[in-house]
Design an enzyme around this catalytic site. Structure first.
Site, PDB file in Angstrom:
ATOM      1  N   CYS A 233       0.787  -1.283   0.043  1.00 39.13           N
ATOM      2  CA  CYS A 233       0.026  -0.099   0.119  1.00 39.13           C
ATOM      3  C   CYS A 233       0.849   1.179  -0.111  1.00 39.13           C
ATOM      4  O   CYS A 233       1.596   1.460  -0.957  1.00 39.13           O
ATOM      5  CB  CYS A 233      -0.986  -0.227   1.154  1.00 39.13           C
ATOM      6  SG  CYS A 233      -2.232   1.194   1.043  1.00 39.13           S
ATOM      7  N   ASP A 327      -8.280  -6.064  -6.038  1.00 37.24           N
ATOM      8  CA  ASP A 327      -8.123  -4.924  -4.977  1.00 37.24           C
ATOM      9  C   ASP A 327      -8.955  -3.892  -5.207  1.00 37.24           C
ATOM     10  O   ASP A 327      -9.198  -3.198  -6.056  1.00 37.24           O
ATOM     11  CB  ASP A 327      -6.621  -4.550  -5.452  1.00 37.24           C
ATOM     12  CG  ASP A 327      -5.913  -3.446  -4.566  1.00 37.24           C
ATOM     13  OD1 ASP A 327      -6.797  -2.727  -3.705  1.00 37.24           O
ATOM     14  OD2 ASP A 327      -5.061  -2.842  -4.402  1.00 37.24           O
ATOM     15  N   HIS A 361      -6.499  -6.460  -1.773  1.00 36.31           N
ATOM     16  CA  HIS A 361      -5.572  -5.554  -1.477  1.00 36.31           C
ATOM     17  C   HIS A 361      -4.478  -6.202  -0.472  1.00 36.31           C
ATOM     18  O   HIS A 361      -3.342  -6.135  -0.545  1.00 36.31           O
ATOM     19  CB  HIS A 361      -6.052  -4.115  -0.872  1.00 36.31           C
ATOM     20  CG  HIS A 361      -5.042  -3.253  -0.578  1.00 36.31           C
ATOM     21  ND1 HIS A 361      -4.699  -2.546  -1.677  1.00 36.31           N
ATOM     22  CD2 HIS A 361      -4.425  -2.579   0.472  1.00 36.31           C
ATOM     23  CE1 HIS A 361      -3.760  -1.664  -1.203  1.00 36.31           C
ATOM     24  NE2 HIS A 361      -3.608  -1.608   0.111  1.00 36.31           N
TER      25      HIS A 361
END
Length: 419
Positions: A233, A327, A361
């Site tokens: 991230c 994601d 994600h």
């Protein structure tokens, strides 16, 4: 006599286990369940139904689940499908050294649709550790650097890895402790919301990350030839910046990140990279019950944002983008493809994109259950992460092996000269 076996009963969380049941009536639907309590006292549980064979046995390596939290042959499904009884909790191991997760497995010799009042016919409690015997944890407070260094047993030198997460902040150690259990010297690095670091994300100074990489290179048990970076991230954004500008970085793994500086300006000495601003008015997902940044991020291809794209063609070593196709936090596949396209434009041929169909994600080490959405600090609504249960968790098994192979292949590990 009804029996339930789990092998091994003590293992690292990234290792598979074998589950079998016997002594049951033939061709009967039974229930297998799993549950654990995290360090804050929250319960995570899963359940699946199986039909015994002619001998009254069930073997999760061969027997398909006929219903419950997953379907089909899935030996680790009970672990993958663990979900919180209190909504929007994420299963995170904080004390990676002192205690394992205790996973309670329960066998009911019938179809249990509700919380069973009867005692299970058989039970097992297994221990799932996040660090192998002999792994050492050292709390780091050196100069500006804040984090925890995990060292494998032995003298080394070991390949070094800087390990970072994203917008949740604080210090997450579970991936580093597992990397150390697999032979890497891993520095779990915090960069905000921890100790005396800033409480929230502001301007990002690459000098901090340079100091962390150099600290790892200088450690007597770590190879001095360069370190790897693994990050997720917002951390993956910083990992790409480190790869682009720091000679200490020999290999980089970006898990569901971007190819440009977003929201927070990046400085490095006299260099200033202005961030691409978020369109925060578009943060709500379509159901208005959770948050997603997919529509918040601007397109870095716009001419006004060209100076915010990170120059990964300057990177010393290879870069691997690991991307979840499902994601729902970032458009990670788009960013990864843009990064690879830029690298090829400038003649850099060692940028790779590995896309995992059905993965979300939060691509984490194996044994971690799917977390499709969860609450995070400083946000009122839960954040949507995405992913399909079986595809996501299979991707975690595959990516964990690929990540380690990539780092071992591309981080040189020569012995230091003795004084």
């Amino acid at each position: 006599m009804v029996g339930l076996s789990v092998s091994p009963e003590i293992s690292l969380v990234d290792e598979p286990v074998k589950i079998q049941a016997w002594g049951l009536p033939p061709n009967q639907v039974i229930t297998l369940g799993a549950w654990l309590k995290d360090e804050k006292g929250h319960i995570f549980q899963s359940r699946a139904f199986y039909k015994t064979d002619m001998e009254g046995k069930v073997d999760l390596d061969k027997s398909p689940s006929t219903g419950g939290d997953f379907h089909g042959i899935c030996p680790m499904g009970l672990f993958w499908a663990l979900k919180p009884t209190t909504p929007f909790r994420r299963l995170i191991k904080r004390d990676v050294m002192g205690s394992p997760f205790l996973v309670h497995l329960e066998l009911y010799s019938s179809l249990e649709l509700n919380v069973p009042e009867d005692l299970p016919a058989a039970t097992k409690v297994i221990k799932r550790w996040y660090s192998a015997p002999g792994v050492q944890r050292i709390l780091i407070r050196e100069g500006q650097v804040r984090g925890a260094l995990f060292l494998p047993p032995g003298e080394g030198p070991f390949p070094g890895v800087v390990d970072m997460f994203g917008g949740i902040g604080g210090l997450l150690e579970f991936r580093s402790s597992l990397l150390a259990s697999r032979g890497f010297a891993s520095l779990a690095l915090a960069f905000f919301a921890y100790d005396d670091l800033p409480s929230s994300l502001g301007e990002m100074d690459l000098k901090y990350f340079e100091e962390a990489a150099q600290f790892l290179c200088d450690h007597p048990k770590v190879s001095s030839d360069g370190v790897g970076v693994v990050a997720t991230c917002k951390g993956a954004e910083m990992a790409l910046a480190m790869a682009s500008y720091l000679p200490q970085v020999a290999a980089t793994v970006c898990i569901n990140g971007t190819n440009a500086v977003n929201d927070n300006n990046l400085v490095y000495g006299d260099l200033l990279i202005k961030a691409i601003p978020y369109k925060m008015e578009r943060i709500l997902s379509t159901d208005f019950l959770s948050l997603s940044f997919t529509n918040v991020m601007n397109d870095p291809r716009k001419p006004e944002f060209k100076d915010s794209i990170l120059p990964l063609e300057k990177a010393r070593g290879p870069i691997l983008f690991m991307v979840g196709e499902k994601d729902q936090q970032y458009n990670s596949l788009f960013f990864a493809r843009e990064a690879k396209s830029r690298a090829e434009k400038y003649g850099k041929k060692d940028v790779y994109v590995q896309c995992y169909p059905g993965a979300g994600h939060l691509i984490e080490p194996p044994g971690s259950p799917l977390c499709p959405l969860s609450k995070t600090p400083n946000l009122l609504l839960p954040v949507t992460w995405g992913g399909e249960l079986l595809a996501h968790c299979r991707a975690q098994e595959t990516s964990w092996k690929e990540l380690q192979e990539f780092l071992r292949t591309n981080i040189r590990c020569s012995r230091r000269n003795k004084l």
